[in-house]
Design a protein around this motif. Structure first.
Motif, PDB file in Angstrom:
ATOM      1  N   UNK A 146      41.610  -7.433 -10.422  1.00 56.12           N
ATOM      2  CA  UNK A 146      42.578  -8.432 -10.587  1.00 56.12           C
ATOM      3  C   UNK A 146      42.984  -8.563 -12.266  1.00 56.12           C
ATOM      4  N   UNK A 147      42.088  -8.201 -12.965  1.00 53.69           N
ATOM      5  CA  UNK A 147      42.716  -8.156 -14.459  1.00 53.69           C
ATOM      6  C   UNK A 147      43.400  -6.924 -14.718  1.00 53.69           C
ATOM      7  N   UNK A 148      43.103  -5.748 -14.059  1.00 54.84           N
ATOM      8  CA  UNK A 148      43.992  -4.785 -14.223  1.00 54.84           C
ATOM      9  C   UNK A 148      45.103  -4.630 -13.501  1.00 54.84           C
ATOM     10  N   UNK A 149      45.323  -5.543 -12.594  1.00 52.47           N
ATOM     11  CA  UNK A 149      46.681  -5.696 -11.723  1.00 52.47           C
ATOM     12  C   UNK A 149      47.668  -6.509 -11.981  1.00 52.47           C
ATOM     13  N   UNK A 150      47.073  -7.736 -12.518  1.00 51.74           N
ATOM     14  CA  UNK A 150      47.781  -8.861 -12.643  1.00 51.74           C
ATOM     15  C   UNK A 150      47.670  -9.147 -13.935  1.00 51.74           C
ATOM     16  N   UNK A 151      49.042 -10.121 -14.463  1.00 45.53           N
ATOM     17  CA  UNK A 151      49.008 -10.352 -15.670  1.00 45.53           C
ATOM     18  C   UNK A 151      48.083 -11.903 -16.044  1.00 45.53           C
ATOM     19  N   UNK A 152      46.798 -11.443 -16.336  1.00 43.08           N
ATOM     20  CA  UNK A 152      45.805 -12.365 -16.175  1.00 43.08           C
ATOM     21  C   UNK A 152      45.563 -12.658 -17.997  1.00 43.08           C
TER      22      UNK A 152
ATOM     23  N   UNK B  59      39.889 -12.815 -20.142  1.00 40.90           N
ATOM     24  CA  UNK B  59      38.752 -13.179 -20.817  1.00 40.90           C
ATOM     25  C   UNK B  59      37.846 -14.497 -20.195  1.00 40.90           C
ATOM     26  N   UNK B  60      36.911 -14.792 -20.516  1.00 38.68           N
ATOM     27  CA  UNK B  60      36.391 -15.935 -19.876  1.00 38.68           C
ATOM     28  C   UNK B  60      37.091 -17.162 -20.007  1.00 38.68           C
ATOM     29  N   UNK B  61      37.820 -17.391 -21.270  1.00 40.04           N
ATOM     30  CA  UNK B  61      38.527 -18.612 -21.412  1.00 40.04           C
ATOM     31  C   UNK B  61      39.815 -18.784 -20.381  1.00 40.04           C
ATOM     32  N   UNK B  62      40.263 -17.687 -19.415  1.00 37.21           N
ATOM     33  CA  UNK B  62      41.378 -17.786 -18.672  1.00 37.21           C
ATOM     34  C   UNK B  62      40.819 -17.647 -17.458  1.00 37.21           C
ATOM     35  N   UNK B  63      39.247 -17.695 -17.263  1.00 36.17           N
ATOM     36  CA  UNK B  63      38.913 -17.470 -15.635  1.00 36.17           C
ATOM     37  C   UNK B  63      37.776 -18.356 -15.475  1.00 36.17           C
ATOM     38  N   UNK B  64      37.921 -18.811 -13.977  1.00 38.73           N
ATOM     39  CA  UNK B  64      36.998 -20.129 -13.654  1.00 38.73           C
ATOM     40  C   UNK B  64      36.697 -19.644 -12.196  1.00 38.73           C
ATOM     41  N   UNK B  65      35.757 -20.211 -11.479  1.00 38.36           N
ATOM     42  CA  UNK B  65      35.282 -20.134 -10.189  1.00 38.36           C
ATOM     43  C   UNK B  65      35.109 -21.440  -9.617  1.00 38.36           C
ATOM     44  N   UNK B  66      35.815 -21.564  -8.314  1.00 39.32           N
ATOM     45  CA  UNK B  66      35.679 -22.726  -7.465  1.00 39.32           C
ATOM     46  C   UNK B  66      35.040 -22.261  -6.277  1.00 39.32           C
ATOM     47  N   UNK B  67      34.555 -23.315  -5.374  1.00 41.97           N
ATOM     48  CA  UNK B  67      33.957 -22.783  -4.191  1.00 41.97           C
ATOM     49  C   UNK B  67      33.581 -23.932  -3.376  1.00 41.97           C
ATOM     50  N   UNK B  68      33.323 -24.076  -2.117  1.00 39.74           N
ATOM     51  CA  UNK B  68      32.983 -24.995  -1.228  1.00 39.74           C
ATOM     52  C   UNK B  68      31.671 -24.590  -0.460  1.00 39.74           C
TER      53      UNK B  68
END
Length: 208
Positions: A43-49, A52-61
């Motif tokens: 994802x980081x290599x493909x999209x304009x993200x 770093x951890x400051x811009x990455x979160x995890x959500x789940x159910x």
């Protein structure tokens, strides 16, 4: 995002199937390795993200909730926050719940060492200092009628006792139903996440 209430974000939805979001003992299902070592770099290599951890979160159910909590605590260098819907982390080493015991048998062959290595509580003890230092934020969202509500309540207490910030939202008259939970609290969760991202981007701007 379209209404301008939150910054633009990229949402990625890996399907964990029955994996428990963990690598299995037989090596045939390696969902944790896939997400951490393959999907995130892709994802980081493909999209304009913000790569770093400051811009990455995890959500789940549900299963994704417990998996997301384990990821956030096991890999504090990768994530800035976790939003968990429908329950908290489950202690795999002490749980007597039949559903959890079946997962441990199916995924980890009841191997005590593998169970320890996949247990969120093990990584919480190991990484609690760095989780506090990096100020990783946690938000638990659970229906008041959800059978897993107690796991959310108890896990919030565990985190707070360790000095780790963790919010808890319980929604009346909702069970283990992601659609109803999201309709009731999705905006609140998005604004929670946006605030964390904005804080990180602001700090990044201050450093530049």
């Amino acid at each position: 995002s379209e209404a301008g209430e939150i910054q633009p974000v990229i949402l990625v939805y890996p399907n964990g199937f029955r994996s428990g979001y963990m690598d299995h003992a037989d090596g045939k299902v390696m969902i944790e390795t896939m997400i951490i070592r393959e999907l995130i770099p892709l994802i980081d290599a493909t999209y304009r993200t913000v790569a770093s951890r400051e811009g990455r979160a995890v959500h789940g159910f549900s299963m994704g909730s417990s998996g997301g909590l384990r990821f956030g605590i096991k890999y504090p260098e990768l994530f800035c926050s976790v939003v968990a819907y429908g329950g908290g982390a489950i202690n795999l080493e002490t749980s007597t719940d039949p559903f959890i015991l079946k997962i441990v048998e199916r995924n980890l062959a009841n191997d005590p060492e593998l169970i320890r290595q996949h247990n969120t509580f093990y990584f919480l003890e190991k990484n609690q200092e760095i989780v506090r230092q990096k100020d990783i934020k946690f938000l638990l969202i659970c229906g008041d009628a959800d059978n897993w509500k107690e796991s959310a309540v108890s896990f919030q207490q565990v985190l707070e006792e360790k000095g780790i910030s963790c919010g808890l939202i319980t929604v009346p008259e909702i069970g283990h139903q992601i659609g109803r939970l999201y309709r009731a609290t999705g905006k609140e969760a998005a604004l929670f996440q946006n605030q964390i991202f904005e804080r990180a981007l602001s700090s990044e701007g201050d450093r530049n």
